[in-house]
Design an enzyme around this catalytic site. Sequence first.
Site: not given
Ligand code: SDX
Length: 389
Positions: A229, A268, A324
């Site tokens: 997050h 996201h 971020d």
């Molecule tokens: C914020 O919710 C909000 O509004 C949050 C926020 C706010 O203003 O409050 O916008 C602020 O928290 C932004 C996000 C910051 N976090 C990161 O940058 C950390 C990296 N991102 C990931 O951890 C992820 O993208 C999340 C947690 C942000 C979102 O997760 P999701 O939507 O649950 O993604 P998912 O797990 O459904 O992903 C689908 C696929 C998966 O792969 P498969 O299992 O299908 O093979 O995409 C992959 C995930 O493993 N994936 C990523 C990835 N994010 C998702 N793979 C590599 N790098 C990534 N960053």
Amino acid sequence: GEGLATYDPGFVNTASCRSAVTFIDGDAGILEYRGYPIEQLAEHSTFLEVAYLLLNGDLPTEAELEEWVHQITIHTFLHENVKQLMQGYRYDAHPMGMLMSSVSALSTFYPDAVKIADVDNRQLQITRLIAKMPTLGAFAFRHAQGKPYVYPDNRLSYVENFLAMLFKMSEPTYAADPRLVKALDILLILHADHEQNCSTNAVRSVGSSQVDPYSAVAAGIGALYGPLHGGANEAVLKMLRRIGSVDQIPAFIEGVKAGKEKLMGFGHRVYKNFDPRATIIKKACDDVFAVTGVNPLLEIAQELERIALEDEYFVKRKLYPNVDFYSGLIYEALQFPPEMFTVLFAIGRTPGWLAQWSELVQDKEQKIARPKQIYTGHRTREFVPMAER
Ligand code: SDX
């Protein structure tokens, strides 16, 4: 009323909550605070004006804004006891841990905060917390640097005051470059609210028990602290530094595709095409680097984005830069250490947390949080005596 979105009443029982504060269309990359597009607010407004908008539902008149800024300014000081609490931490304590515990400690300094049904009391606690977050953040930073605290100087604006409390040394007055003040004000606007994200959900869930707002916001700070997050902005800089140079990017990308780690600052829960805040922050980078010089990690970030946006692995999973991905580059150029990046996110998000909390405690139809579960354990079975196990 006219212009207000409509909803299916049955939906309320399945959604986590009903809110009129922020609207996001994740596919179209739309973000609106009380109906105003984030692009217009970032260009024309200020952080305290946006805080007023989020909390009160409409943009303030000139007189309303002047009184609001005055109220915030007079509450920037901290009790001596809070400073003593801060001084008790190890020097390597993470500022987010210090912020979380000092905000919850404020509930002990202002016991009236539990009178959440009283509108004047709610307004006073909301004003106090928005005013004190930069002071708490700056004191945590100065503690970690082993430097004396700098007290708020109420002749300065909210952001100038924050920068002075962080960076003022022996000079009589700290004069921040107005272009950097403007860039930081925009960053705070972009972080001010974001619908039902993880930390706001924590604030609403804890707040739904009718606890005081300090305890509810402390829960939000805890959720924001996590690397998935708000902690992502700190993780992005560490990731870029670890990649080290553009020619190391292909090997790093292979590691991500092999599932070894995530590309921090990408992806996201809601935005599946682009995060409108990332677009604005990228532009703010140019303004800041014109003053501070380009952050050498920018080249790695831009090449990483270019490669990721062409790679099937990321395109298929709809992974794009989020808020971020670039913010940390600006914070670092503003001389913030990585452990302070999420503190900046928390300061920006505080008006949003409080607007959502205030909306919740006034909405008689929203009850105490009790999310539904999907039960996957054993159903009824007989107790097994020890001799038979
Ligand atoms: C914020 O919710 C909000 O509004 C949050 C926020 C706010 O203003 O409050 O916008 C602020 O928290 C932004 C996000 C910051 N976090 C990161 O940058 C950390 C990296 N991102 C990931 O951890 C992820 O993208 C999340 C947690 C942000 C979102 O997760 P999701 O939507 O649950 O993604 P998912 O797990 O459904 O992903 C689908 C696929 C998966 O792969 P498969 O299992 O299908 O093979 O995409 C992959 C995930 O493993 N994936 C990523 C990835 N994010 C998702 N793979 C590599 N790098 C990534 N960053």
